[in-house]
Design an enzyme around this catalytic site. Structure first.
Site, PDB file in Angstrom:
ATOM      1  N   LYS A 142      -6.298   4.193   9.540  1.00 32.71           N
ATOM      2  CA  LYS A 142      -7.345   4.594   8.679  1.00 32.71           C
ATOM      3  C   LYS A 142      -8.476   5.540   9.405  1.00 32.71           C
ATOM      4  CE  LYS A 142      -9.492   2.013   5.395  1.00 32.71           C
ATOM      5  NZ  LYS A 142      -8.903   1.861   4.080  1.00 32.71           N
TER       6      LYS A 142
ATOM      7  N   ARG B  88       0.770  -1.345   0.036  1.00 30.37           N
ATOM      8  CA  ARG B  88       0.124  -0.015  -0.205  1.00 30.37           C
ATOM      9  C   ARG B  88       0.921   1.122   0.030  1.00 30.37           C
ATOM     10  NH1 ARG B  88      -4.270   0.649   4.762  1.00 30.37           N
ATOM     11  NH2 ARG B  88      -2.490   1.104   6.050  1.00 30.37           N
TER      12      ARG B  88
ATOM     13  N   SER C 252     -12.658  -2.889  -1.200  1.00 31.80           N
ATOM     14  CA  SER C 252     -13.019  -2.591   0.142  1.00 31.80           C
ATOM     15  C   SER C 252     -14.411  -2.246  -0.039  1.00 31.80           C
ATOM     16  CB  SER C 252     -12.316  -1.164   0.323  1.00 31.80           C
ATOM     17  OG  SER C 252     -10.950  -1.573   0.709  1.00 31.80           O
TER      18      SER C 252
END
Length: 204
Positions: free
Chosen positions: A135, A37, A106
Site C-alpha cells: 500500500k 482483492r 477502511s
C-alpha cells in the site's frame, strides 16, 4: 468464534492457480476470513477469481469478502464486501447487499474513525498500521499507539492491516485488536499452510 482473527487478503499479482493454492493452504493452516482483492479493473476476471476462491472456501465456514466491488460480491454471492474510502458509500452498499452480509470499511484517518460508529458497517480495517510495500498511497501510519486509540474510540471490531509480520504480531495482539490482516506473510510464503500456523501461534 471471532471471524476477523487471522484475515487473509489475496495478492492480485498471483495467477489463478497460485491464488487458489494459497487460499486452500491458508485455510488448512487456520485463516478465519479471506478477502479477495483485485486492482486491475477487469470485472470479468475479478468475478472469475472470486468464484474460484468461493469454490475453495465451500464447506470450510471461512467467509469470503470482496474488496471494493459490491457488484462482484453480488455476482458470486460472497459473504461480504470491504470498502475503501473512495468506493461506494457504506449506506448504499448496505442497502444493496442486505442486512445479513458482512460490511467492512477502511479507516485511514482520525475523522473517519470518529464517523465509523454511525455507519451501517460490521468492522473497520485500520490502515496502515506500519509502512508496507503493498500500500503506497497511505494517509498515515497508525502504529501501536494509534491502534490503541482506535480500539478505545470505536465500538466496532478493529482489523489491523499494513506491514504486519512475525516480528510485530505479539505486540499488536497485546492491544486486544480483534483481527490482523496479512497479504505477503501468507501469499508469498513457500508453504502458506505452515506460515499460517506459525502466525496463529504468535497470536496466542
Amino acid at each position: 468464534m471471532n471471524p476477523y482473527r487471522l484475515y487473509l487478503v489475496t495478492d492480485d499479482q498471483q495467477d489463478l492457480r497460485t491464488l487458489t493454492h494459497v487460499v486452500e493452504q491458508a485455510v488448512k493452516g487456520g485463516v478465519t476470513m479471506v478477502q479477495i482483492r483485485e486492482k486491475h479493473g477487469d470485472v470479468r476476471a475479478f468475478i472469475e477469481r472470486a468464484q474460484a476462491v468461493k469454490n475453495v472456501l465451500a464447506g470450510t465456514g471461512v467467509p469470503l469478502i470482496v474488496n471494493d466491488r459490491v457488484d462482484v460480491a453480488l455476482a458470486v454471492d460472497a459473504d461480504g464486501v470491504h470498502l475503501g474510502q473512495t468506493d461506494m458509500p457504506a449506506e448504499i452498499a448496505r442497502r444493496l447487499i442486505g442486512p445479513n452480509k458482512i460490511l467492512g470499511l477502511s479507516i485511514e484517518n482520525h475523522d473517519q474513525l470518529l464517523q465509523a460508529d454511525d455507519l451501517p458497517i460490521d468492522y473497520i480495517g485500520l490502515s496502515a498500521i506500519f509502512a508496507t510495500p503493498t500500500k503506497t498511497n497511505t494517509q498515515k501510519h497508525w502504529g501501536i499507539e494509534g491502534l490503541i486509540e482506535a480500539l478505545n474510540t470505536t465500538r466496532l471490531p478493529v482489523v489491523a492491516i499494513g506491514g504486519i509480520n512475525q516480528t510485530n504480531i505479539p505486540q499488536l495482539c497485546a492491544t486486544g485488536v480483534h483481527g490482523l490482516a496479512l497479504v505477503s506473510a501468507i501469499c508469498h510464503a513457500d508453504d502458506p499452510c505452515q506460515a499460517t500456523q506459525q502466525l496463529l501461534q504468535l497470536m496466542d
